[in-house]
Design an enzyme around this catalytic site. Structure first.
Site, PDB file in Angstrom:
ATOM      1  CG  ASP A  14      -1.613   1.257   1.487  1.00 59.94           C
ATOM      2  OD1 ASP A  14      -2.255   1.738   0.544  1.00 59.94           O
ATOM      3  OD2 ASP A  14      -1.534   1.789   2.614  1.00 59.94           O
ATOM      4  CG  ASP A  16      -1.916   7.443   0.129  1.00 64.69           C
ATOM      5  OD1 ASP A  16      -1.076   8.341   0.018  1.00 64.69           O
ATOM      6  OD2 ASP A  16      -2.667   7.074  -0.806  1.00 64.69           O
ATOM      7  CD  GLU A  23      -4.443   9.484   3.390  1.00 61.69           C
ATOM      8  OE1 GLU A  23      -4.797  10.595   2.984  1.00 61.69           O
ATOM      9  OE2 GLU A  23      -4.741   8.430   2.800  1.00 61.69           O
ATOM     10  CD  GLU A  60     -13.909   7.052  -5.081  1.00 61.29           C
ATOM     11  OE1 GLU A  60     -13.013   7.897  -4.835  1.00 61.29           O
ATOM     12  OE2 GLU A  60     -13.820   6.235  -6.017  1.00 61.29           O
ATOM     13  CG  HIS A  87      -9.676  13.767  -7.456  1.00 64.03           C
ATOM     14  ND1 HIS A  87      -9.014  12.912  -8.291  1.00 64.03           N
ATOM     15  CD2 HIS A  87      -9.354  13.390  -6.193  1.00 64.03           C
ATOM     16  CE1 HIS A  87      -8.323  12.045  -7.558  1.00 64.03           C
ATOM     17  NE2 HIS A  87      -8.517  12.309  -6.296  1.00 64.03           N
TER      18      HIS A  87
HETATM   19  C1  XBP Z   1      -5.541   5.993   0.455  1.00 64.71           C
HETATM   20  C2  XBP Z   1      -6.688   6.819   0.139  1.00 64.71           C
HETATM   21  C3  XBP Z   1      -6.557   7.799  -0.902  1.00 64.71           C
HETATM   22  C4  XBP Z   1      -5.905   9.118  -0.573  1.00 64.71           C
HETATM   23  C5  XBP Z   1      -6.340  10.143  -1.604  1.00 64.71           C
HETATM   24  O1  XBP Z   1      -5.964   4.711   0.915  1.00 64.71           O
HETATM   25  O2  XBP Z   1      -7.747   6.637   0.666  1.00 64.71           O
HETATM   26  O3  XBP Z   1      -7.867   8.073  -1.256  1.00 64.71           O
HETATM   27  O4  XBP Z   1      -6.325   9.579   0.707  1.00 64.71           O
HETATM   28  O5  XBP Z   1      -5.964   9.789  -2.871  1.00 64.71           O
HETATM   29  P1  XBP Z   1      -4.968   3.455   0.864  1.00 64.71           P
HETATM   30  P2  XBP Z   1      -6.772  10.315  -4.172  1.00 64.71           P
HETATM   31  O6  XBP Z   1      -3.771   3.825   1.664  1.00 64.71           O
HETATM   32  O7  XBP Z   1      -5.742   2.361   1.549  1.00 64.71           O
HETATM   33  O8  XBP Z   1      -4.677   3.143  -0.566  1.00 64.71           O
HETATM   34  O9  XBP Z   1      -7.271  11.688  -3.881  1.00 64.71           O
HETATM   35  O10 XBP Z   1      -5.762  10.286  -5.300  1.00 64.71           O
HETATM   36  O11 XBP Z   1      -7.920   9.360  -4.414  1.00 64.71           O
HETATM   37 MG    MG Z   2      -3.031   3.062   3.496  1.00 68.99          MG
END
Ligand code: XBP
Ligand code: MG
Length: 256
Positions: A14, A16, A23, A60, A87
């Site tokens: 993963d 983020d 985040e 979303e 976005h």
């Molecule tokens: C990461 C996310 C992403 C980012 C935003 O989740 O939820 O939506 O916060 O990215 P994970 P975008 O670590 O589970 O992949 O704005 O590009 O969608």
């Molecule tokens: Mg994550």
């Protein structure tokens, strides 16, 4: 999880929260900049953003928030176009922030990636974030060739449903041509763990800023990080207390 186990061949990460703490001081800032650009009075403070992280995917997440504060406007014609424009702007802000060096890899991440490459393990990414964001982060932290460290990059809208749906992990496994039993996933959130487990993957969880209070029962490892020379990781491995530095030997042993 029914996949047969075998020799460890690939690590699937993963992004983020797992590769880097993106985040709170990355995505959140970029969303707020996009809202300001558009003249909206929306502002996501740290706790609000933590609550909204339950909704994966930036488009979303914004739509969900809009539905909370003004359901009629969020259902009106043109709502999707505004979300798409917000976005686009948010992605541009995030990419710039990351390119300026605003986000570092979590401790131990580079070390483990280098060990894996040196040992011929295959590397992949399974994330809900936008591909441009992945590229910006890998280039800023690993160098201009950072994307090439990863043989398969599954990101954003590559699949119709985002985590906790397992789709992005099965998409990555298909492209690697590997059974889940030959791979390990690395995650930081319960949404991510559910996605990885749904694809049959055993998972090493490294909790972070927004996820340290979540419940990761069932993860192969549930740790506070990967650890490095100056700071050991601690947590549970197969439900038993564990402390140390996560390297390939540990992963092979856990996966065996
Ligand atoms: C990461 C996310 C992403 C980012 C935003 O989740 O939820 O939506 O916060 O990215 P994970 P975008 O670590 O589970 O992949 O704005 O590009 O969608
Ligand atoms: Mg994550």
């Amino acid at each position: 999880m029914s996949a047969a186990r075998g020799e460890l061949r690939a690590l699937i990460f993963d992004v983020d929260g797992t590769l880097a703490e993106t985040e709170r001081d990355g995505h959140r800032i970029a969303f707020n900049q996009a809202f300001a650009d558009a003249g909206l009075d929306w502002h996501w403070d740290v706790p609000t953003y933590g609550r909204l992280l339950a909704i994966t995917g930036g488009k979303e997440r914004m739509l969900h928030y809009w539905q909370e504060i003004d359901p009629q406007a969020a259902a009106a014609p043109g709502a999707d176009a505004l979300i798409a424009e917000l976005h686009r702007r948010k992605t541009a802000h995030y990419v710039r922030l990351v390119a300026e060096g605003g986000i570092a890899l979590r401790p131990g991440v580079r070390r483990l990636l280098e060990q894996a490459r040196g040992a011929g393990l295959r590397l992949a990414i399974a994330t809900t974030t936008t591909p441009d964001n992945v590229q910006a982060l890998l280039q800023a932290t690993l160098g201009p060739g950072g994307m090439e460290w990863f043989e398969v990059v599954g990101a954003g809208d590559a699949v119709p449903r985002k985590k906790p749906d397992p789709g992005i992990y099965t998409w990555v496994l298909d492209r690697l041509g590997l059974a889940a039993g030959h791979c390990l996933a690395f995650e930081d959130s319960t949404n991510g763990l559910r996605a990885a487990h749904g694809a049959g993957l055993r998972t090493v969880v490294t909790t972070g800023t927004y996820t340290r209070d979540e419940d990761f029962t069932g993860a192969l490892a549930w740790l506070d990080g990967l650890g490095d020379a100056t700071q050991a990781a601690s947590g549970l491995v197969r439900g038993q207390p564990w402390q140390g530095v996560v390297g390939l030997d540990e992963l092979r042993q856990w996966a065996g």
